[in-house]
Structure formats: C-alpha cells, structure tokens
Motif scaffolding. Structure first.
Motif, short mmCIF file in Angstrom:
data_model
loop_
_atom_site.label_atom_id
_atom_site.label_comp_id
_atom_site.label_asym_id
_atom_site.label_seq_id
_atom_site.Cartn_x
_atom_site.Cartn_y
_atom_site.Cartn_z
N ASP A 91 -4.92 -55.28 -83.72
CA ASP A 91 -3.50 -54.96 -83.80
C ASP A 91 -3.12 -54.43 -85.18
O ASP A 91 -3.36 -55.08 -86.20
CB ASP A 91 -2.65 -56.19 -83.49
CG ASP A 91 -2.79 -56.65 -82.05
OD1 ASP A 91 -3.16 -55.83 -81.20
OD2 ASP A 91 -2.53 -57.85 -81.79
N TRP A 102 -4.75 -49.99 -83.38
CA TRP A 102 -3.65 -49.46 -82.57
C TRP A 102 -2.33 -50.09 -83.01
O TRP A 102 -2.28 -51.13 -83.64
CB TRP A 102 -3.88 -49.70 -81.08
CG TRP A 102 -4.20 -51.13 -80.71
CD1 TRP A 102 -3.36 -52.21 -80.73
CD2 TRP A 102 -5.47 -51.62 -80.24
NE1 TRP A 102 -4.00 -53.34 -80.31
CE2 TRP A 102 -5.30 -53.02 -79.99
CE3 TRP A 102 -6.71 -51.04 -79.98
CZ2 TRP A 102 -6.35 -53.82 -79.52
CZ3 TRP A 102 -7.74 -51.84 -79.52
CH2 TRP A 102 -7.56 -53.21 -79.28
N ASN A 155 1.06 -52.08 -82.94
CA ASN A 155 1.48 -53.33 -82.30
C ASN A 155 2.81 -53.83 -82.87
O ASN A 155 3.73 -54.12 -82.11
CB ASN A 155 0.40 -54.40 -82.52
CG ASN A 155 0.69 -55.69 -81.78
OD1 ASN A 155 0.73 -55.71 -80.56
ND2 ASN A 155 0.92 -56.76 -82.52
N GLN A 185 3.21 -55.13 -71.39
CA GLN A 185 2.77 -53.95 -70.65
C GLN A 185 2.84 -52.67 -71.49
O GLN A 185 2.64 -51.58 -70.95
CB GLN A 185 3.66 -53.78 -69.39
CG GLN A 185 3.60 -54.96 -68.44
CD GLN A 185 4.57 -54.80 -67.28
OE1 GLN A 185 4.59 -53.79 -66.59
NE2 GLN A 185 5.41 -55.80 -67.06
N HIS A 186 3.10 -52.80 -72.78
CA HIS A 186 3.29 -51.59 -73.57
C HIS A 186 1.99 -50.80 -73.64
O HIS A 186 0.89 -51.36 -73.67
CB HIS A 186 3.83 -51.92 -74.96
CG HIS A 186 2.84 -52.59 -75.89
ND1 HIS A 186 1.78 -51.93 -76.46
CD2 HIS A 186 2.80 -53.85 -76.39
CE1 HIS A 186 1.10 -52.74 -77.25
NE2 HIS A 186 1.69 -53.91 -77.22
N ILE A 207 -1.10 -48.48 -75.07
CA ILE A 207 -1.88 -48.54 -76.29
C ILE A 207 -1.88 -47.16 -76.96
O ILE A 207 -2.24 -46.16 -76.35
CB ILE A 207 -3.32 -48.99 -76.00
CG1 ILE A 207 -3.30 -50.39 -75.39
CG2 ILE A 207 -4.16 -48.97 -77.27
CD1 ILE A 207 -2.54 -51.43 -76.19
N ASP A 257 -3.81 -60.69 -73.09
CA ASP A 257 -3.16 -59.52 -73.68
C ASP A 257 -4.14 -58.75 -74.55
O ASP A 257 -4.19 -57.51 -74.51
CB ASP A 257 -1.95 -59.95 -74.50
CG ASP A 257 -1.10 -58.76 -74.96
OD1 ASP A 257 -0.97 -57.80 -74.18
OD2 ASP A 257 -0.58 -58.80 -76.09
N GLN A 258 -4.94 -59.45 -75.35
CA GLN A 258 -5.90 -58.76 -76.20
C GLN A 258 -6.97 -58.06 -75.36
O GLN A 258 -7.40 -56.95 -75.69
CB GLN A 258 -6.54 -59.73 -77.19
CG GLN A 258 -5.56 -60.34 -78.19
CD GLN A 258 -4.84 -59.30 -79.01
OE1 GLN A 258 -3.71 -58.90 -78.69
NE2 GLN A 258 -5.46 -58.83 -80.06
N ARG A 310 -6.51 -56.87 -72.38
CA ARG A 310 -5.85 -55.70 -71.77
C ARG A 310 -5.80 -54.55 -72.76
O ARG A 310 -6.12 -53.40 -72.43
CB ARG A 310 -4.43 -56.08 -71.35
CG ARG A 310 -3.59 -54.88 -70.86
CD ARG A 310 -2.12 -55.24 -70.69
NE ARG A 310 -1.45 -55.50 -71.95
CZ ARG A 310 -0.91 -54.54 -72.73
NH1 ARG A 310 -1.00 -53.27 -72.38
NH2 ARG A 310 -0.30 -54.85 -73.85
N LYS A 311 -5.39 -54.85 -73.98
CA LYS A 311 -5.26 -53.79 -74.98
C LYS A 311 -6.60 -53.15 -75.31
O LYS A 311 -6.70 -51.92 -75.44
CB LYS A 311 -4.58 -54.35 -76.24
CG LYS A 311 -3.09 -54.63 -76.03
CD LYS A 311 -2.38 -55.00 -77.31
CE LYS A 311 -2.63 -56.42 -77.70
NZ LYS A 311 -1.74 -56.87 -78.81
N GLN A 337 -7.62 -50.83 -72.46
CA GLN A 337 -6.84 -49.60 -72.40
C GLN A 337 -7.07 -48.70 -73.61
O GLN A 337 -6.75 -47.51 -73.57
CB GLN A 337 -5.35 -49.93 -72.28
CG GLN A 337 -4.98 -50.57 -70.95
CD GLN A 337 -3.49 -50.85 -70.83
OE1 GLN A 337 -2.70 -50.43 -71.67
NE2 GLN A 337 -3.10 -51.57 -69.79
N SER A 338 -7.61 -49.26 -74.68
CA SER A 338 -7.80 -48.48 -75.91
C SER A 338 -8.91 -47.44 -75.77
O SER A 338 -8.92 -46.44 -76.50
CB SER A 338 -8.14 -49.40 -77.08
OG SER A 338 -9.46 -49.91 -76.95
#
Length: 234
Positions: free
Chosen positions: A12, A16, A18, A97-98, A100, A129-130, A132-133, A136-137
């Motif tokens: 974070d 990316w 955050n 849900q934001h 990346i 959450d981590q 997921r990010k 998606q990264s």
C-alpha cells in the motif's frame, strides 16, 4: 555469499495507491458529521481512535470503519442517526472494492529487481483485502513469496528474511513508511529504503534518524534497481 539476497516490498502506497481512498472517505465522514463538530476536531478524534484501536482491530479498512463509527457516537453523545452509520458502512464497503492503480514505475521496478534478487511482498492489514489487491495488481507472479502480517516489527522482519534468505543483514525493505517499512528493518540489521509519498497516514510518519548508513531514500521506484546494485557492489 552475495551482500544482498532478499528484497522486501511494501504494498500500500509503495506499489499502488491506497491512502487517497482513506482521505476521500475521511472527507465524506467529515461532511456527514459537520452538523455536530468541526472537521479539524473530528479528524483529530478519529486519528486518536484509530491508534487506540490498533490492538483490537489491527490495520486496514475494517478497523478504520469501526473507528469512524466509534468517533461518530462519541462526538454526538450517542445521538448519531442510523442513516449516518449506514453511510459509513457503505463507505467502507466501497473502499473494499476500490480499483488498484499502480504507482509510477512499480511494475518495471519489481520486474527488474526480481531478475537479480529473491523478492518478497511484505504487507500488513486485512488478509482478504490485501489478497484482493495483490491479485488485481497483476504483480503477484513476480514475487517469490508473499507475507501478510498483523504488524511490521524487527522480530517479524527477522523471521521473514530468515525464511526467505540468509537473514536481515543480507536483505533490504522498500516502502513509504518510516515507522513500518524502514526503521524496524534497520534495527534488525538490514537496509531500509524509503520511498516517500505525498499521502501517508500520520501514524506512519516519523523523522529519519541521522547517521544511519543502512538508511537510503529514493524519489521514486525508478531509482531502486540502480540503488540495489550500488549496495550490492559496496
């Protein structure tokens, strides 16, 4: 044995964006509570609640939302409307849900460093959450290992770099937080590489100590590969 073997990357606000999502939610929070208190006092109380609750909720969005709700109850003497609580919960769900958005040079830096070193993603916060990010990264396949931890301390860095290399004295950690990404790694015997960002949570901000040979700072990730080569040659 190489002088440097393992490079840890924070996630974070190092790889990316955050913190900007937290700032946007804070603005929404201040707007909702504007009839009850001024923004400065409200955000100061929220910061106090967040730090007070770290031992209960840990780092991440869920603890942030619970701290907003707690602060809303406090500043309204328990009279906060249910509608406001509902909007705070909705704001937290939006944050979870934001999309990346990688920081400049993140992908290129990780790819180049991974060609020469063992690379580990070391991040703290909510596990789901981590994960997921990271998924998606698009960076996940570049890392040799991923460590999602409850906090970042010298003992935790020692364990990680012992497991993924030959100990912290042959490792470096790259991140935007002086408190979490830099100072504890140096205390463990490694290199701490600070990459400052315009937006950093106040809790993570500490002054850099003087006369610390293993503390390095770069303006952005584009400078990282050359710095690591310099350290390795020294």
């Amino acid at each position: 044995m190489p002088k440097l073997q393992t490079i840890g990357f924070d996630a974070d606000d190092t790889l990316w964006h955050n913190e900007r999502f937290f700032r946007l939610t804070q603005e929404r929070f201040a707007s909702l509570l504007a009839p009850h208190t001024d923004e400065g006092a409200l955000l100061a109380r929220l910061q106090e609640a967040e730090e007070r609750n770290l031992g209960h909720y840990g780092f991440g969005i869920k603890g942030f939302v619970l701290s907003m709700i707690e602060t809303a109850i406090e500043v309204t003497d328990g009279r906060v409307p249910g509608r406001v609580i509902g909007e705070l919960l909705e704001a937290g769900q939006d944050m979870l849900q934001h999309p990346i958005d990688l920081l400049p040079h993140a992908e290129e830096a990780v790819r180049e460093v991974a060609d020469a070193f063992h690379v580990v993603l070391i991040t703290k916060g909510d596990l789901l959450d981590q994960e997921r990010k990271l998924a998606q990264s698009g960076l996940g396949d570049m890392f040799d290992a991923v460590e999602i931890v409850s906090d970042k301390t010298s003992a935790i860095y020692t364990r990680i770099f012992d497991s993924h290399g030959s100990g912290p004295d042959r490792a470096a950690m790259v991140g935007n937080s002086m408190r979490s990404d830099v100072l504890p790694v140096i205390a463990a015997g490694g290199w701490g590489i600070h990459v400052p960002q315009d937006l950093t949570w106040a809790y993570e901000v500490l002054d850099a100590p003087g006369n610390t040979p293993r503390l390095k700072e770069i303006p952005d990730l584009s400078a990282l590969p050359s710095l690591l080569r310099e350290i390795a040659r020294a």
